[in-house]
Design an enzyme around this catalytic site. Sequence first.
Site, mmCIF file in Angstrom:
data_model
loop_
_atom_site.group_PDB
_atom_site.id
_atom_site.type_symbol
_atom_site.label_atom_id
_atom_site.label_comp_id
_atom_site.label_asym_id
_atom_site.label_seq_id
_atom_site.Cartn_x
_atom_site.Cartn_y
_atom_site.Cartn_z
ATOM 1 N N ALA A 177 0.913 -1.244 -0.082
ATOM 2 C CA ALA A 177 0.086 -0.054 -0.041
ATOM 3 C C ALA A 177 0.723 1.265 0.024
ATOM 4 O O ALA A 177 2.231 1.226 0.320
ATOM 5 C CB ALA A 177 -0.914 0.126 1.214
ATOM 6 N N GLU A 216 0.940 5.514 1.005
ATOM 7 C CA GLU A 216 0.496 6.659 1.771
ATOM 8 C C GLU A 216 0.149 7.953 0.995
ATOM 9 O O GLU A 216 -0.093 8.947 1.665
ATOM 10 C CB GLU A 216 1.331 6.877 2.823
ATOM 11 N N ASN A 217 -0.334 8.024 -0.320
ATOM 12 C CA ASN A 217 -0.531 9.171 -1.022
ATOM 13 C C ASN A 217 -1.380 10.032 -0.034
ATOM 14 O O ASN A 217 -2.280 9.523 0.762
ATOM 15 C CB ASN A 217 -1.302 8.760 -2.276
ATOM 16 N N GLU A 220 -0.327 3.369 6.876
ATOM 17 C CA GLU A 220 -0.152 4.309 5.871
ATOM 18 C C GLU A 220 -1.113 5.485 6.583
ATOM 19 O O GLU A 220 -0.709 6.631 6.291
ATOM 20 C CB GLU A 220 -1.074 3.722 4.784
ATOM 21 N N HIS A 244 1.471 7.702 8.312
ATOM 22 C CA HIS A 244 2.268 8.484 7.181
ATOM 23 C C HIS A 244 1.482 9.931 7.140
ATOM 24 O O HIS A 244 2.041 10.780 6.512
ATOM 25 C CB HIS A 244 2.449 7.760 6.019
#
Length: 785
Positions: A220, A222-223, A255, A258
């Site tokens: 995955a 972390e956008n 995520e 982040h």
Amino acid sequence: MAIALKGANKTVALDASQLSVTSVSLNGTPSRFVFDKKRAKLKIPGIPARQSIVEITYSKEVSDDVIFGLYKSKYGSDYFLATDLEPAEARTVFPCVDEPAHKAVFRLQVTTEDGLGVIANTPIVRKESAGAGRTTYTFQETPRMSTYLFFIAIGRFEETKLTAGGIDVITATRPGQAENSHVALEISSEALLEYQKYYGVPYPLRKLHIVALPEYHTGAMENWGAIASRESYALIREDTNFRLKNRGAMSMVHEVAHQWFGDLVTMKWWDDLWLNESFATLMSYKLTQKLRPDWEMWGVFLRDEVYREDGAMVLDALSTTHPVQAHIKDVAQATHTFDSISYGKGACVLRMLEGYVGEEAFRKGVSDYLKKFSFSNATGKDLWEALGRRSGLPVASMARAWLTRPGYPLVKARVIGGKLELTQRPFRLGGGRARGVWPIPIKMRANGKQTSFILRRESARLSVPATTELLLNVGRTGFYVTMYDAASYDLLASNFPGLSSYDKAGVMNDIYLLLQGDMVKPDLYARFVSLCASSPDSVATQIVAEQLMVVNAVAPDSATVRKMVRSFYPPLLRHFGEAPIRGEPPVVGVTREYLTSLFALANNSYAEKMARLFDHYTDLDPSLKAAAAIGFAVANGAPAVMTLRDMVVATQSEVERDLLYRGLSAVRDPNLILDSLDLGLTGRVSRSDLHYCVLGAALNPQAKEILWQWLKKNYDAISKLYGGAQQFYIDMERVIPLCAVEYESDARRFLSGRRLKDGGSSVTRILEMLHINASLRKRLLSSGN
Ligand SMILES: [Zn+2]
């Protein structure tokens, strides 16, 4: 696209790659430009003073052959167009200054076919018809953020929404899958609220998406405001196999961590990538443990981050290791640092520092750091200063000693003349005598008395009686390996049944590392394996089962290995049982899964027993499905492979496919494995699956030769599919040292031609791990014969 620039410059050089640029204008006037494709730079001369707007017209062809950058994430006959841009793929989507420290505000507008949804970092503020069956979406402007965190996805999404503290948390899936996203949705919302409290900083955006992508090369990403994930992490249900549910939920919590640590405050340059990853790794365990106490996360931490066959303690004991805080000269090199050293060792060191300064001072220091550097960039030093200010302790020197030097210490413990002597030196799996000293926080127990101190010198003699008991690294928070003298091993063996769960697991880890490094004999390891079998413990059982899985793949024909397998599994299966008991702790189910599936992989008659479970596979307890699939394949060969393959094609669930591939890759006739491998590579189902079939086949002793030949044939195609990104090397580092264990010189020949320009650190690492396995194989074959 348009970029607003400030200040005069003779030439502006933007990062741009795999784009076709047709025109550039400067403040509305057409401008000259040079697109240096080799260096991936778009150069625009004559930028005037103060403010200027550079407009660039360009197009991008989306390749069908990659699952990285801007790509088609396919399912059935449809696909999502999606991005995955870390570390340096933003330049393949739009011209930019593609470095984490160059943050920018993004204003995004997307025109697409009517009926398609669009997801980006921020919410949509306007949706209007663009005529001719097209719709234009305008997104809210982003805060200042790094290019690698930019995200866009276009397709037919099904969304589910929760509101957490006024923030919309939304899962987006392909049609028909929304109902499987509740676990991810709930744990992400809970994590978001908890992090707001922990960090003392509100979530910086208005919404958080979790986008489940049917084809995704890594776990995955972390956008900011739009986490992207492979389906097996985001599409988990309450009744999903617990180990896989745990893995997915943890990944969401990682995520979400982040969104602050990494996204709001970003590392200045990739040499501090570890800061993002170590911190998110530590927080994901800490927070999941808090949110789901019965999941017993610290045992999972030891197993998955620290002790695994490509975990932190293995990679960091190779000559190819790097400091957690590595010197990174360019982004190509950054790709190679997404490894267990950046995630696992860094998390261990942070955990050690947290123990040193105390939980509350640690939390407050982190909060100060986030507030001070919001929407900006920082370095490790900035964090140590913040922790030092809050605790009044010399955090920086402790951090430096562990983070800026590669490797970790071997502590030798000997009792001489009634005194305990401790000596330290760097631990190397491949041998060689290096020198070096770490400040090691030692926690030890001798004759029932526990003591803690910092071992700062190469050796120390302590007046500590250790006649009835000696154990170092109590609680397993220290990042070092312990080797005892023969008499102390005897004491340890007699005290073993009374050790705590983590201590048992840790002792087994240390002895196994010493075995790999040829510093203890297989007999000593075998003796402790039997002790584990006679004093059952969940965490230690899982750790040893993983070790035996590797040993069985490396030297299945060794009498010692066969003996260990036979002495380990049956008593533990009797203890933990072969059927779930209502209300048992989830960790017991995971232990049962390890025991049943790995024993079925190593032993034909047990596989035949497990095959009987396959008759009612659909209704089977999820912890037994892997064993049933393996048993079914081993016992039935070709017809089983056909059945399993049909099930892989028919199921809509990546989690289910993960389990079915365990069976497909365990089949004893190696020729039957080829089709499964091709199934992963061709993407007939999903190219996310490649990972499962290749890793599974590497553990099947009968498949070694055929897998190695297949890998050589398809190495370049797989590398291309992953866009040369980190996940390719992570998979190769696990697979090649196992499947090529009998073909070491062939592997050396093959890979030496494929070293990367940056020095090929991953390739060198693969070869070093392969050599360690090959020599372990020799020793296992000659022992006990
Ligand atoms: Zn991460």
